[in-house]
Design a protein around this motif. Structure first.
Motif, PDB file in Angstrom:
ATOM      1  N   ASN A  88      33.607  65.074  75.918  1.00 36.54           N
ATOM      2  CA  ASN A  88      32.592  64.140  75.378  1.00 36.54           C
ATOM      3  C   ASN A  88      32.968  63.469  74.109  1.00 36.54           C
ATOM      4  O   ASN A  88      32.488  62.429  73.849  1.00 36.54           O
ATOM      5  CB  ASN A  88      31.259  65.144  74.997  1.00 36.54           C
ATOM      6  N   GLY A  89      33.822  64.104  73.354  1.00 39.85           N
ATOM      7  CA  GLY A  89      34.414  63.177  72.136  1.00 39.85           C
ATOM      8  C   GLY A  89      35.134  61.745  72.406  1.00 39.85           C
ATOM      9  O   GLY A  89      35.240  61.095  71.667  1.00 39.85           O
ATOM     10  N   LEU A  90      35.556  62.008  73.535  1.00 37.64           N
ATOM     11  CA  LEU A  90      36.479  60.750  73.896  1.00 37.64           C
ATOM     12  C   LEU A  90      35.573  59.573  74.726  1.00 37.64           C
ATOM     13  O   LEU A  90      35.923  58.483  74.423  1.00 37.64           O
ATOM     14  CB  LEU A  90      37.481  61.223  75.021  1.00 37.64           C
ATOM     15  N   SER A  91      34.689  59.940  75.703  1.00 39.17           N
ATOM     16  CA  SER A  91      34.604  58.937  76.623  1.00 39.17           C
ATOM     17  C   SER A  91      33.194  58.869  77.097  1.00 39.17           C
ATOM     18  O   SER A  91      32.590  58.171  77.847  1.00 39.17           O
ATOM     19  CB  SER A  91      35.446  59.239  77.873  1.00 39.17           C
ATOM     20  N   GLU A  92      32.183  59.641  76.478  1.00 40.76           N
ATOM     21  CA  GLU A  92      30.759  59.923  77.116  1.00 40.76           C
ATOM     22  C   GLU A  92      30.330  58.592  77.411  1.00 40.76           C
ATOM     23  O   GLU A  92      29.455  58.192  78.359  1.00 40.76           O
ATOM     24  CB  GLU A  92      30.048  61.180  76.608  1.00 40.76           C
ATOM     25  N   PRO A  93      29.988  57.944  76.232  1.00 40.13           N
ATOM     26  CA  PRO A  93      29.218  56.480  76.465  1.00 40.13           C
ATOM     27  C   PRO A  93      29.725  55.486  77.410  1.00 40.13           C
ATOM     28  O   PRO A  93      29.075  54.598  77.754  1.00 40.13           O
ATOM     29  CB  PRO A  93      29.447  55.912  75.038  1.00 40.13           C
ATOM     30  N   LEU A  94      31.130  55.876  77.848  1.00 39.04           N
ATOM     31  CA  LEU A  94      31.681  54.879  78.937  1.00 39.04           C
ATOM     32  C   LEU A  94      31.405  55.324  80.251  1.00 39.04           C
ATOM     33  O   LEU A  94      31.634  54.573  81.189  1.00 39.04           O
ATOM     34  CB  LEU A  94      33.379  54.774  78.876  1.00 39.04           C
ATOM     35  N   TRP A  95      31.029  56.819  80.504  1.00 40.28           N
ATOM     36  CA  TRP A  95      31.065  57.133  81.709  1.00 40.28           C
ATOM     37  C   TRP A  95      30.102  56.484  82.625  1.00 40.28           C
ATOM     38  O   TRP A  95      30.570  56.519  83.821  1.00 40.28           O
ATOM     39  CB  TRP A  95      30.614  58.806  81.618  1.00 40.28           C
ATOM     40  N   GLY A  96      28.937  56.251  82.195  1.00 40.79           N
ATOM     41  CA  GLY A  96      27.844  55.697  82.990  1.00 40.79           C
ATOM     42  C   GLY A  96      28.188  54.021  83.389  1.00 40.79           C
ATOM     43  O   GLY A  96      27.599  53.688  84.347  1.00 40.79           O
ATOM     44  N   ILE A  97      29.216  53.488  82.625  1.00 36.28           N
ATOM     45  CA  ILE A  97      29.281  52.225  82.823  1.00 36.28           C
ATOM     46  C   ILE A  97      30.241  51.756  83.653  1.00 36.28           C
ATOM     47  O   ILE A  97      30.252  51.073  84.464  1.00 36.28           O
ATOM     48  CB  ILE A  97      29.868  51.557  81.204  1.00 36.28           C
ATOM     49  N   GLU A  98      31.435  52.592  83.689  1.00 37.94           N
ATOM     50  CA  GLU A  98      32.850  52.112  84.435  1.00 37.94           C
ATOM     51  C   GLU A  98      32.731  52.055  85.842  1.00 37.94           C
ATOM     52  O   GLU A  98      32.857  51.058  86.449  1.00 37.94           O
ATOM     53  CB  GLU A  98      34.091  52.907  83.748  1.00 37.94           C
ATOM     54  N   ALA A  99      32.407  53.361  86.502  1.00 39.38           N
ATOM     55  CA  ALA A  99      32.326  53.550  87.784  1.00 39.38           C
ATOM     56  C   ALA A  99      31.354  52.454  88.295  1.00 39.38           C
ATOM     57  O   ALA A  99      31.214  52.306  89.511  1.00 39.38           O
ATOM     58  CB  ALA A  99      32.322  54.889  88.209  1.00 39.38           C
ATOM     59  N   ARG A 100      30.267  52.300  87.567  1.00 43.82           N
ATOM     60  CA  ARG A 100      28.863  51.625  88.144  1.00 43.82           C
ATOM     61  C   ARG A 100      29.293  50.220  88.043  1.00 43.82           C
ATOM     62  O   ARG A 100      28.945  49.550  88.897  1.00 43.82           O
ATOM     63  CB  ARG A 100      27.895  52.092  87.257  1.00 43.82           C
ATOM     64  N   ASN A 101      30.083  49.620  86.997  1.00 43.97           N
ATOM     65  CA  ASN A 101      30.414  48.400  87.109  1.00 43.97           C
ATOM     66  C   ASN A 101      31.483  48.247  88.331  1.00 43.97           C
ATOM     67  O   ASN A 101      31.223  47.083  88.960  1.00 43.97           O
ATOM     68  CB  ASN A 101      31.160  47.873  85.735  1.00 43.97           C
ATOM     69  N   ALA A 102      32.308  48.988  88.793  1.00 48.86           N
ATOM     70  CA  ALA A 102      33.161  48.983  89.598  1.00 48.86           C
ATOM     71  C   ALA A 102      32.451  48.679  90.996  1.00 48.86           C
ATOM     72  O   ALA A 102      32.791  47.741  91.868  1.00 48.86           O
ATOM     73  CB  ALA A 102      34.310  49.984  89.810  1.00 48.86           C
ATOM     74  N   ALA A 103      31.442  49.391  91.202  1.00 45.46           N
ATOM     75  CA  ALA A 103      30.663  49.256  92.478  1.00 45.46           C
ATOM     76  C   ALA A 103      29.982  48.130  92.557  1.00 45.46           C
ATOM     77  O   ALA A 103      30.070  47.648  93.632  1.00 45.46           O
ATOM     78  CB  ALA A 103      29.598  50.655  92.582  1.00 45.46           C
ATOM     79  N   ILE A 104      29.276  47.734  91.507  1.00 43.98           N
ATOM     80  CA  ILE A 104      28.823  46.224  91.564  1.00 43.98           C
ATOM     81  C   ILE A 104      29.903  45.076  91.849  1.00 43.98           C
ATOM     82  O   ILE A 104      29.580  44.218  92.870  1.00 43.98           O
ATOM     83  CB  ILE A 104      28.115  45.932  89.923  1.00 43.98           C
ATOM     84  N   ALA A 105      30.993  45.119  91.075  1.00 38.30           N
ATOM     85  CA  ALA A 105      32.001  44.186  91.055  1.00 38.30           C
ATOM     86  C   ALA A 105      32.506  44.022  92.448  1.00 38.30           C
ATOM     87  O   ALA A 105      33.025  42.703  93.054  1.00 38.30           O
ATOM     88  CB  ALA A 105      32.774  44.109  90.120  1.00 38.30           C
ATOM     89  N   ASN A 106      32.699  45.131  93.114  1.00 34.86           N
ATOM     90  CA  ASN A 106      33.610  45.116  94.300  1.00 34.86           C
ATOM     91  C   ASN A 106      32.821  45.467  95.679  1.00 34.86           C
ATOM     92  O   ASN A 106      33.458  45.485  96.676  1.00 34.86           O
ATOM     93  CB  ASN A 106      34.456  46.280  93.982  1.00 34.86           C
ATOM     94  N   GLY A 107      31.537  45.584  95.564  1.00 31.20           N
ATOM     95  CA  GLY A 107      30.685  45.700  96.664  1.00 31.20           C
ATOM     96  C   GLY A 107      31.145  46.975  97.333  1.00 31.20           C
ATOM     97  O   GLY A 107      31.028  47.190  98.729  1.00 31.20           O
ATOM     98  N   TYR A 108      31.339  47.926  96.859  1.00 31.24           N
ATOM     99  CA  TYR A 108      31.393  49.345  97.471  1.00 31.24           C
ATOM    100  C   TYR A 108      30.573  50.547  96.631  1.00 31.24           C
ATOM    101  O   TYR A 108      30.064  50.232  95.741  1.00 31.24           O
ATOM    102  CB  TYR A 108      32.775  49.812  97.618  1.00 31.24           C
ATOM    103  N   PHE A 109      30.348  51.629  97.274  1.00 32.12           N
ATOM    104  CA  PHE A 109      30.068  52.733  96.629  1.00 32.12           C
ATOM    105  C   PHE A 109      31.151  53.450  95.645  1.00 32.12           C
ATOM    106  O   PHE A 109      32.217  53.304  96.291  1.00 32.12           O
ATOM    107  CB  PHE A 109      29.308  53.804  97.497  1.00 32.12           C
ATOM    108  N   THR A 110      30.828  53.993  94.353  1.00 42.50           N
ATOM    109  CA  THR A 110      31.562  54.815  93.647  1.00 42.50           C
ATOM    110  C   THR A 110      31.008  56.070  93.455  1.00 42.50           C
ATOM    111  O   THR A 110      29.584  56.258  93.283  1.00 42.50           O
ATOM    112  CB  THR A 110      31.974  54.172  92.361  1.00 42.50           C
ATOM    113  N   CYS A 111      31.922  57.074  93.386  1.00 38.00           N
ATOM    114  CA  CYS A 111      31.461  58.606  93.056  1.00 38.00           C
ATOM    115  C   CYS A 111      32.166  58.967  91.951  1.00 38.00           C
ATOM    116  O   CYS A 111      33.478  59.088  92.170  1.00 38.00           O
ATOM    117  CB  CYS A 111      31.669  59.390  94.245  1.00 38.00           C
TER     118      CYS A 111
END
Lengths: 384, 384
Positions: free
Chosen positions: A260-283
């Motif tokens: 949590n101290g390192l990355s928590e605010p980024l967690w909901g952003i990155e894999a979701r952005n990848a799904a949007i940008a690349n047209g696939y599902f991300t888990c």
């Protein structure tokens, strides 16, 4: 304020009501997901084993020429079952026992593709920088004990299993890699992918143990869709995600271990952005809990030596190419998230948004080819 | 449910209290931003003109060798002041009057760099596919009426102004471009950037009017930092963001025009992901309100012809490379968002996370070079 022990952002947002709740849901979580009706057998297993079990399905428009390609994915997040200093054989026994129960529950939930978290069968001990006993956990990808253990279950449950482990490469001087093994639903070893991007931040200089992967960006064509794995820190790298897309991935798993101290605010952003940008599902899959080590270590942050480096905040979720995402699993408990998706959505979203058609890959290939030169001059416009 | 008229997600989240509010803030909005104390003069102007005025500052650690490089950015979102069918001269007069007031308010708020929304001085009429009168709005980047109008104010206020307009390129057969003009704080034309990626989705097939830009990825080195502009649809393209980063951008503006039915759940994700991935600040700017046209048109969605294509949802915000972001401006009102940032944060975050060092650009340049070939074979692993 205790930033570790609250359940989840979604459990707080659930306190909003009426139109407030609907507005926040729509804007922050995209097109609504539908709760899945899971079997009472599965729910019983989860209750006995004291882990969370949640299921969601994504909506899609039916097509005329393609039948739906429904796939159920299961992602599992877990704490280490024993103290980190327990003997390796005991640890394995405990991890395997837990995995067996999770896979049974996934089977009872109709899961076709199952993915564990990063280095799922060991403590995430790279913060210690101690070589032993941790290097002993490394094992062969194709026929090491963990792969052999999972093969039988994959066959029994007709399930593709993705197993991120520490790999020992005996064909290349016994080097170690951070690797995801893919076992197909017949119980056969299908292949592996080695982590492409290795962190050097905080407690995560994993290059103490292994370096950048050399297996490229393979996509695994299975009976349940075209799958790829972007391991942990690779989620910060848009080109890594993009290359899996260029190779045709429909679901990209991101098995991770982050605190949590390192990355928590980024967690909901990155894999979701990848799904949007690349047209696939991300888990996106993250560990839970705090792992305590026997010997103290420092974290390069000016603080005193300590025996743990923070709270793995779980929060595993699945994102769709149309901007929709499931709620996250708990921040504090083991859990299995089941997501049902129609893979036809990938092509539908690409047809609609056209990001692939408009991406100008030729221009970027050329520009990146320029930018890698040591004497590259950035394109700067300044006042004369 | 009316998805158009609620104020903002943040105004709803503000109803949460105590630790709930703090947890949601931290996880969804990252490291806290501090409200800026804005001058009463600025607040008065905003009140008279009935637009929202908000200011926030980002935290940063002080360095030993570099003095802070504090910059105040102002981004302005607005509805069209007149009916879309008003004569062009009248429209310009109204847009310029509004801009003058916004720039005065920005000056009174200490703004150094000001950016308008996409095609700020005209209705966003490309949905109509009518060539006239809309093509008449196109003007020369370097010495067209809008640039000339803004030059005097840039000099007067010692402010860099970024002015996204429809450009007429008389040196190249009178072609039209979607272009951002950069005027420096001495009132001089510094350069321009043409939109790199052009949408073909829903009401946005803008290639009816202009095609993909040919100005590359310039970064404008100004007295207030190294600036770049990623116009609208380019925010969906991770490589576009990346290339501005490779050229050294510290702040990337994303002047946009997008509506709630199309993109709202993506809005908070994409510009913020770009800030994180590339180690710079991003400023996402969107129009507000609903623009009604004189003649009806269809939207390629099977629905009947209509005279507007939805609600521009505003929600302009600024994101920092460390995962922090400001709240968004209103979804329904004109507004000026002022953000104070220390540009030193960019390098600090790069040093900490190491995304640039670990990005393996050489590998991707090579792989993309392969992937552009018409007979490219994706890297697929399948059962033998």
């Amino acid at each position: 304020m205790d930033t570790e022990q609250f359940e989840s952002v979604e459990s707080i947002l659930d306190k909003l009501t009426g139109e407030d709740a609907q507005h926040v849901r729509r804007v922050l979580y995209g097109p609504a997901v539908n709760p899945l009706q899971l079997s009472s057998e599965a729910l019983n297993h989860a209750e006995i084993d004291n882990f969370e079990l949640k299921g969601y399905g994504f909506d899609i428009r039916q097509e005329q020429l393609r039948a739906p390609r429904l796939v159920r994915v299961g992602v599992f997040q877990n704490a280490t079952p024993l103290e980190t200093w327990a003997p390796i054989e005991q640890q394995r026994h405990a991890f395997y026992g837990m995995a067996k129960r999770a896979l049974l529950t996934a089977f009872c939930s109709g899961v076709n593709v199952f993915c564990f978290q990063e280095a799922w069968n060991m403590p995430f001990a790279f913060c210690t920088r101690e070589k032993y006993p941790w290097c002993e956990y490394a094992e062969a990808a194709e026929d090491g004990p963990t792969t052999v253990f999972l093969q039988q279950l994959a066959k029994q449950y007709n399930m593709v299993i993705i197993s991120p482990i520490l790999e020992r490469d005996s064909s290349h001087c016994d080097t170690i890699w951070n690797t995801a093994v893919v076992i197909d639903n017949h119980g056969d070893y299908l292949g592996k992918h080695r982590k492409n991007h290795i962190p050097r931040v905080g407690d995560f200089n994993e290059s103490t143990y292994y370096i950048e992967g050399n297996t490229g960006h393979p996509v695994f064509e299975t009976e349940f869709g075209r799958l790829a794995i972007n391991i942990c820190y690779g989620r910060h790298h848009p080109m890594n995600w993009l290359m899996f897309g260029l190779n045709g991935a429909e679901i990209v798993f991101n098995p991770s271990a982050t605190v949590n101290g390192l990355s928590e605010p980024l967690w909901g952003i990155e894999a979701r952005n990848a799904a949007i940008a690349n047209g696939y599902f991300t888990c996106a899959i993250n560990r839970v809990g705090t792992e305590v080590f026997q010997n103290e270590f420092t974290s390069g942050d000016g603080n005193r030596a300590h025996k743990n480096f923070g709270h793995f905040y779980g929060s595993s979720y699945v994102a769709a190419p149309n901007g929709s995402r499931t709620p996250g699993l708990s921040r504090t408990k083991n859990g299995l998230l089941v997501a049902e998706m129609d893979l036809n959505l990938c092509r539908q979203v690409k047809d609609n948004w056209g990001f692939q058609m408009t991406q100008r890959l030729d221009m970027y290939a050329e520009k990146f080819g320029e930018a890698i030169k040591h004497d590259y001059k950035p394109e700067i416009i300044k006042r004369k």
